[in-house]
Design a protein around this motif. Sequence first.
Motif, short mmCIF file in Angstrom:
data_model
loop_
_atom_site.label_atom_id
_atom_site.label_comp_id
_atom_site.label_asym_id
_atom_site.label_seq_id
_atom_site.Cartn_x
_atom_site.Cartn_y
_atom_site.Cartn_z
N LYS A 98 1.38 -1.54 0.00
CA LYS A 98 -0.04 0.09 -0.21
C LYS A 98 0.21 1.40 -0.25
O LYS A 98 1.87 1.76 0.97
CB LYS A 98 -0.79 0.53 1.34
CG LYS A 98 -1.56 1.20 1.87
CD LYS A 98 -2.49 1.69 2.63
CE LYS A 98 -3.57 2.32 2.92
NZ LYS A 98 -4.31 2.26 3.91
N VAL A 99 0.43 2.37 -1.03
CA VAL A 99 1.39 3.43 -0.46
C VAL A 99 0.51 4.59 -1.23
O VAL A 99 -0.92 4.26 -1.89
CB VAL A 99 1.97 3.19 -2.20
CG1 VAL A 99 3.13 4.83 -2.26
CG2 VAL A 99 3.35 2.57 -2.02
N ASN A 100 0.26 5.34 -0.38
CA ASN A 100 -0.21 6.38 -0.92
C ASN A 100 0.51 7.52 -1.73
O ASN A 100 1.49 7.95 -1.90
CB ASN A 100 -0.38 7.88 0.37
CG ASN A 100 -0.85 7.14 1.70
OD1 ASN A 100 -2.33 6.25 1.39
ND2 ASN A 100 -0.72 7.78 2.77
N SER A 101 -0.62 8.22 -2.78
CA SER A 101 0.02 8.25 -4.29
C SER A 101 1.45 10.13 -3.79
O SER A 101 1.35 10.32 -4.17
CB SER A 101 -0.84 8.71 -5.69
OG SER A 101 -1.91 9.65 -4.61
N ILE A 102 0.50 10.55 -2.89
CA ILE A 102 0.80 11.98 -2.75
C ILE A 102 2.45 11.19 -1.84
O ILE A 102 3.44 12.66 -2.10
CB ILE A 102 0.53 13.45 -1.49
CG1 ILE A 102 0.56 13.86 -1.35
CG2 ILE A 102 -0.02 12.15 -0.23
CD1 ILE A 102 0.60 14.61 -2.25
N ASP A 103 3.04 10.99 -1.53
CA ASP A 103 4.22 9.95 -0.46
C ASP A 103 4.77 10.05 -2.17
O ASP A 103 6.23 9.70 -1.72
CB ASP A 103 3.74 8.93 0.34
CG ASP A 103 3.65 9.67 1.38
OD1 ASP A 103 3.59 10.72 1.67
OD2 ASP A 103 3.07 8.58 1.85
N ILE A 104 4.23 9.64 -2.78
CA ILE A 104 5.58 9.66 -4.20
C ILE A 104 6.21 10.60 -4.99
O ILE A 104 5.81 11.67 -5.06
CB ILE A 104 4.50 9.05 -5.54
CG1 ILE A 104 3.98 7.31 -4.65
CG2 ILE A 104 5.84 8.72 -6.44
CD1 ILE A 104 3.28 6.91 -6.44
N LEU A 105 7.75 10.69 -4.17
CA LEU A 105 8.37 11.40 -5.11
C LEU A 105 8.05 11.54 -6.79
O LEU A 105 8.05 12.94 -7.63
CB LEU A 105 9.80 12.12 -5.08
CG LEU A 105 10.06 12.20 -2.87
CD1 LEU A 105 11.17 11.64 -2.45
CD2 LEU A 105 8.81 13.40 -2.14
N PHE A 106 8.76 10.64 -6.87
CA PHE A 106 9.09 10.39 -8.83
C PHE A 106 9.01 8.58 -8.87
O PHE A 106 9.07 8.00 -8.07
CB PHE A 106 10.18 10.61 -9.58
CG PHE A 106 11.34 10.41 -8.45
CD1 PHE A 106 12.18 9.30 -9.28
CD2 PHE A 106 12.02 11.20 -8.34
CE1 PHE A 106 13.30 9.16 -8.46
CE2 PHE A 106 13.56 10.65 -7.12
CZ PHE A 106 14.48 9.46 -7.73
N ILE A 107 8.83 8.10 -10.28
CA ILE A 107 9.29 7.05 -10.41
C ILE A 107 10.22 6.77 -11.64
O ILE A 107 9.75 7.81 -12.77
CB ILE A 107 7.52 6.66 -10.86
CG1 ILE A 107 6.81 6.15 -9.51
CG2 ILE A 107 8.05 4.68 -11.21
CD1 ILE A 107 5.43 5.75 -9.88
N LYS A 108 10.76 5.83 -11.88
CA LYS A 108 11.99 6.08 -12.05
C LYS A 108 12.37 4.49 -12.98
O LYS A 108 11.87 3.35 -12.43
CB LYS A 108 12.86 6.43 -11.89
CG LYS A 108 14.90 5.94 -12.86
CD LYS A 108 15.86 6.13 -12.15
CE LYS A 108 16.92 5.82 -13.03
NZ LYS A 108 18.12 5.58 -12.85
N SER A 109 11.79 3.97 -15.03
CA SER A 109 12.23 3.28 -15.16
C SER A 109 13.41 2.39 -14.87
O SER A 109 14.16 3.16 -15.09
CB SER A 109 11.47 3.20 -16.42
OG SER A 109 12.17 1.90 -17.27
N ASP A 110 13.76 1.81 -14.54
CA ASP A 110 15.63 0.39 -14.55
C ASP A 110 14.94 -0.44 -15.52
O ASP A 110 14.68 -1.67 -14.54
CB ASP A 110 14.92 0.71 -13.41
CG ASP A 110 17.06 0.15 -12.96
OD1 ASP A 110 17.77 -0.51 -14.35
OD2 ASP A 110 17.54 0.19 -11.78
N ASP A 111 15.59 -0.21 -16.71
CA ASP A 111 15.49 -1.99 -16.90
C ASP A 111 13.95 -2.73 -17.82
O ASP A 111 13.09 -1.86 -17.82
CB ASP A 111 16.25 -2.68 -16.65
CG ASP A 111 17.37 -2.70 -17.02
OD1 ASP A 111 18.29 -1.46 -18.15
OD2 ASP A 111 18.77 -3.11 -16.53
N ASP A 112 14.14 -3.77 -16.35
CA ASP A 112 12.67 -4.53 -16.66
C ASP A 112 11.96 -4.15 -15.27
O ASP A 112 10.11 -4.99 -14.89
CB ASP A 112 13.36 -6.23 -16.55
CG ASP A 112 13.28 -6.81 -17.56
OD1 ASP A 112 13.56 -6.35 -18.60
OD2 ASP A 112 14.40 -7.76 -17.17
#
Length: 234
Positions: A146-160
């Motif tokens: 479970k994660v609150n979207s407001i807590d997400i800083l960024f999302i990074k793609s890393d290969d798979d």
Amino acid sequence: MNRTCIIIEDQPPAQRILQKFISDVGTLSLKGTFSNAIEAITFLQENSVDLIFLDIHLPKISGMDFLKTLKNSPQVILTTAFSEYAIESYEYNVIDYLLKPFSFQRFVQAISKSTSLSPNKKDIKIHKETSANKILFVKSGHDLIKVNSIDILFIKSDDDYTEVVTVDKTHLSSDSLKKWIEKLGDTFCQVHKSYILNTTYLQKVSGNQIFLNDEIIVPIGRAYKEHFVKKYLK
């Protein structure tokens, strides 16, 4: 000031490679090299470091079991010949996963994550009151976290995989950036082929870089910049 680190690795050739890379990079100060986790635990009881280079297959206590014992742990870069622990490792304070044999260039990339992409929480302003907050579940191996979207800083793609970087920790997800874009609200914007940014935390834009604070910097890709500027900066 150089950041301090230790090596936990039982193979002398691997120890020597890490020692050389640490010396060559010039921004790290090596405080000790340990052949097993028990020696490292004893050292850490009286000393603090910023970063640990940790092998998984160790005598006496495995690297994964060592991670589970740490409280207020330093950042960790895993160095291993086995990829099957990648998902599990990101449940802890692991910032990168170096598969042996790795190059000096790949080593430098991992060091860069430890200095510029790891959240400095005291400088991040959290806006819990926003109505845009959503409850999401990060698919991590066989688990849903479970994660609150407001807590997400960024999302990074890393290969798979994708690295979901929050104000508290980093989760490794098997979902693609495309799937994350579909889940997230308007406060999130893809700003690079490998990055989705939570614009709630945007502090400054300089050239082709977005600053969330002085240490957390996300790049802007040429193909994404015009849309980002029009939607969020005007």
